[in-house]
Design a protein around this motif. Sequence first.
Motif, mmCIF file in Angstrom:
data_model
loop_
_atom_site.group_PDB
_atom_site.id
_atom_site.type_symbol
_atom_site.label_atom_id
_atom_site.label_comp_id
_atom_site.label_asym_id
_atom_site.label_seq_id
_atom_site.Cartn_x
_atom_site.Cartn_y
_atom_site.Cartn_z
ATOM 1 N N ARG A 9 2.333 1.855 -3.460
ATOM 2 C CA ARG A 9 1.351 2.411 -4.392
ATOM 3 C C ARG A 9 1.264 3.926 -4.276
ATOM 4 O O ARG A 9 0.896 4.620 -5.227
ATOM 5 C CB ARG A 9 -0.039 1.812 -4.133
ATOM 6 C CG ARG A 9 -0.246 0.417 -4.682
ATOM 7 C CD ARG A 9 -1.708 0.028 -4.658
ATOM 8 N NE ARG A 9 -2.491 0.877 -5.538
ATOM 9 C CZ ARG A 9 -3.419 1.741 -5.116
ATOM 10 N NH1 ARG A 9 -3.678 1.880 -3.845
ATOM 11 N NH2 ARG A 9 -4.099 2.458 -5.993
ATOM 12 N N GLU A 10 1.607 4.459 -3.099
ATOM 13 C CA GLU A 10 1.513 5.901 -2.866
ATOM 14 C C GLU A 10 2.786 6.654 -3.261
ATOM 15 O O GLU A 10 2.827 7.872 -3.174
ATOM 16 C CB GLU A 10 1.213 6.158 -1.378
ATOM 17 C CG GLU A 10 -0.123 5.588 -0.920
ATOM 18 C CD GLU A 10 -0.309 5.704 0.580
ATOM 19 O OE1 GLU A 10 0.606 6.243 1.256
ATOM 20 O OE2 GLU A 10 -1.349 5.253 1.076
ATOM 21 N N THR A 11 3.810 5.912 -3.685
ATOM 22 C CA THR A 11 5.061 6.569 -4.060
ATOM 23 C C THR A 11 4.960 7.115 -5.488
ATOM 24 O O THR A 11 4.363 6.475 -6.366
ATOM 25 C CB THR A 11 6.260 5.603 -3.983
ATOM 26 O OG1 THR A 11 6.105 4.578 -4.965
ATOM 27 C CG2 THR A 11 6.358 4.970 -2.600
ATOM 28 N N PRO A 12 5.519 8.288 -5.739
ATOM 29 C CA PRO A 12 5.462 8.867 -7.093
ATOM 30 C C PRO A 12 6.051 7.956 -8.168
ATOM 31 O O PRO A 12 5.638 8.005 -9.321
ATOM 32 C CB PRO A 12 6.285 10.157 -6.949
ATOM 33 C CG PRO A 12 6.156 10.528 -5.502
ATOM 34 C CD PRO A 12 6.140 9.213 -4.766
ATOM 35 N N LYS A 56 8.556 7.257 0.792
ATOM 36 C CA LYS A 56 7.929 7.425 -0.526
ATOM 37 C C LYS A 56 8.825 8.148 -1.526
ATOM 38 O O LYS A 56 8.429 8.352 -2.665
ATOM 39 C CB LYS A 56 6.572 8.141 -0.431
ATOM 40 C CG LYS A 56 5.574 7.506 0.506
ATOM 41 C CD LYS A 56 4.294 8.309 0.557
ATOM 42 C CE LYS A 56 3.339 7.786 1.608
ATOM 43 N NZ LYS A 56 2.112 8.598 1.689
ATOM 44 N N ASN A 79 7.227 8.028 -15.100
ATOM 45 C CA ASN A 79 7.329 8.458 -13.702
ATOM 46 C C ASN A 79 8.775 8.748 -13.319
ATOM 47 O O ASN A 79 9.067 9.723 -12.626
ATOM 48 C CB ASN A 79 6.752 7.386 -12.771
ATOM 49 C CG ASN A 79 5.238 7.277 -12.856
ATOM 50 O OD1 ASN A 79 4.570 8.142 -13.407
ATOM 51 N ND2 ASN A 79 4.694 6.211 -12.297
ATOM 52 N N ASP A 82 -1.965 0.136 -10.421
ATOM 53 C CA ASP A 82 -2.774 -0.426 -9.336
ATOM 54 C C ASP A 82 -2.053 -1.588 -8.650
ATOM 55 O O ASP A 82 -0.996 -2.051 -9.087
ATOM 56 C CB ASP A 82 -4.165 -0.849 -9.826
ATOM 57 C CG ASP A 82 -4.125 -1.976 -10.849
ATOM 58 O OD1 ASP A 82 -3.266 -2.867 -10.730
ATOM 59 O OD2 ASP A 82 -4.965 -1.973 -11.766
ATOM 60 N N THR A 83 -2.644 -2.079 -7.543
ATOM 61 C CA THR A 83 -1.977 -3.045 -6.679
ATOM 62 C C THR A 83 -1.621 -4.334 -7.404
ATOM 63 O O THR A 83 -0.486 -4.827 -7.285
ATOM 64 C CB THR A 83 -2.860 -3.367 -5.463
ATOM 65 O OG1 THR A 83 -3.143 -2.148 -4.754
ATOM 66 C CG2 THR A 83 -2.153 -4.333 -4.518
ATOM 67 N N GLU A 133 0.828 -1.200 0.000
ATOM 68 C CA GLU A 133 0.000 0.000 0.000
ATOM 69 C C GLU A 133 0.867 1.257 0.000
ATOM 70 O O GLU A 133 0.556 2.231 -0.697
ATOM 71 C CB GLU A 133 -0.928 0.007 1.222
ATOM 72 C CG GLU A 133 -2.017 1.074 1.165
ATOM 73 C CD GLU A 133 -2.925 0.919 -0.052
ATOM 74 O OE1 GLU A 133 -3.344 1.976 -0.594
ATOM 75 O OE2 GLU A 133 -3.201 -0.227 -0.465
ATOM 76 N N LEU A 134 1.943 1.231 0.766
ATOM 77 C CA LEU A 134 2.849 2.373 0.789
ATOM 78 C C LEU A 134 3.513 2.575 -0.569
ATOM 79 O O LEU A 134 3.650 3.713 -1.045
ATOM 80 C CB LEU A 134 3.922 2.176 1.866
ATOM 81 C CG LEU A 134 4.924 3.312 2.042
ATOM 82 C CD1 LEU A 134 4.209 4.596 2.444
ATOM 83 C CD2 LEU A 134 5.976 2.950 3.076
ATOM 84 N N GLU A 143 3.195 5.810 -9.407
ATOM 85 C CA GLU A 143 1.915 6.502 -9.591
ATOM 86 C C GLU A 143 1.178 5.969 -10.815
ATOM 87 O O GLU A 143 1.760 5.752 -11.878
ATOM 88 C CB GLU A 143 2.177 8.000 -9.758
ATOM 89 C CG GLU A 143 0.924 8.836 -9.888
ATOM 90 C CD GLU A 143 1.250 10.310 -10.035
ATOM 91 O OE1 GLU A 143 0.796 10.921 -11.027
ATOM 92 O OE2 GLU A 143 1.983 10.841 -9.179
#
Length: 242
Positions: A24-27, A95, A147, A33-34, A21-22, A30
């Motif tokens: 997934r939040e990193t640029p 992140k 990214n 999906d999981t 989950e962490l 971006e």
Amino acid sequence: MIEKDMLHLQHRRKVMKEFMELMRETPMFEGIDTDDLGRMLDCLGATIRTYKKDDYVWIAGDGISNVGVVLEGRVCVLKDDIHGNRRILATIGPKNVFGESLAFSQAGESPVTVQACADAAVLFVDFRRICSVCSNACVFHSRLIRNMLRLIAEKNRVLNEKLDILSMPTTREKIEAYLTNHAQAQGKTTVTIPYDRSALADYLCVNRSALSRELGQMRDEGLIDFHRNVFTLRKAGLSSKT
């Protein structure tokens, strides 16, 4: 041997799942999906390593082929001058990515040292796998590359910002520029910085005693107030300065 490899793979996937989950939040990831991210990490051969405070992630002179993503804690990017004085170039928190410019430039040996400045967990990805089209024709590989390009551009912006701070002629002006940048970035006049006094002096390339003296004078003049690493900019012009 096969059984040992299977156990290693299972452990790796378990650790990856804990941080999924962490990640997934990193640029860097971006827009992925999981489910796709899990497959991508397998494809990239990503690994997670943990470090105790003051452990070295790598030392100047080491060969660099991995991009690192801090998942927990913080790492500091350090450089020693010819006199053996150590300077903090950057502090990397959760992140955030480090080593991408070195890895992608294929510089070979690292000119900097990276050290855990708190207990940390770091995700590593081989830059060669990022650049190469994978055998599984990963749908989101092109998104990952976009990214990374954006992150490298942002890192260059931050480095230019630091150069602007260090180009200030006096210790006070360096402090003002540094705190102003944080205030503008955080959108408030009370900000938390990632450094203690010694580390801040290293970052600003000034003497620690001179830094402490200047901070005290600025507080006495009503320009700022502070407690540990929390600073409040009292003078209106200080936080709006460009």
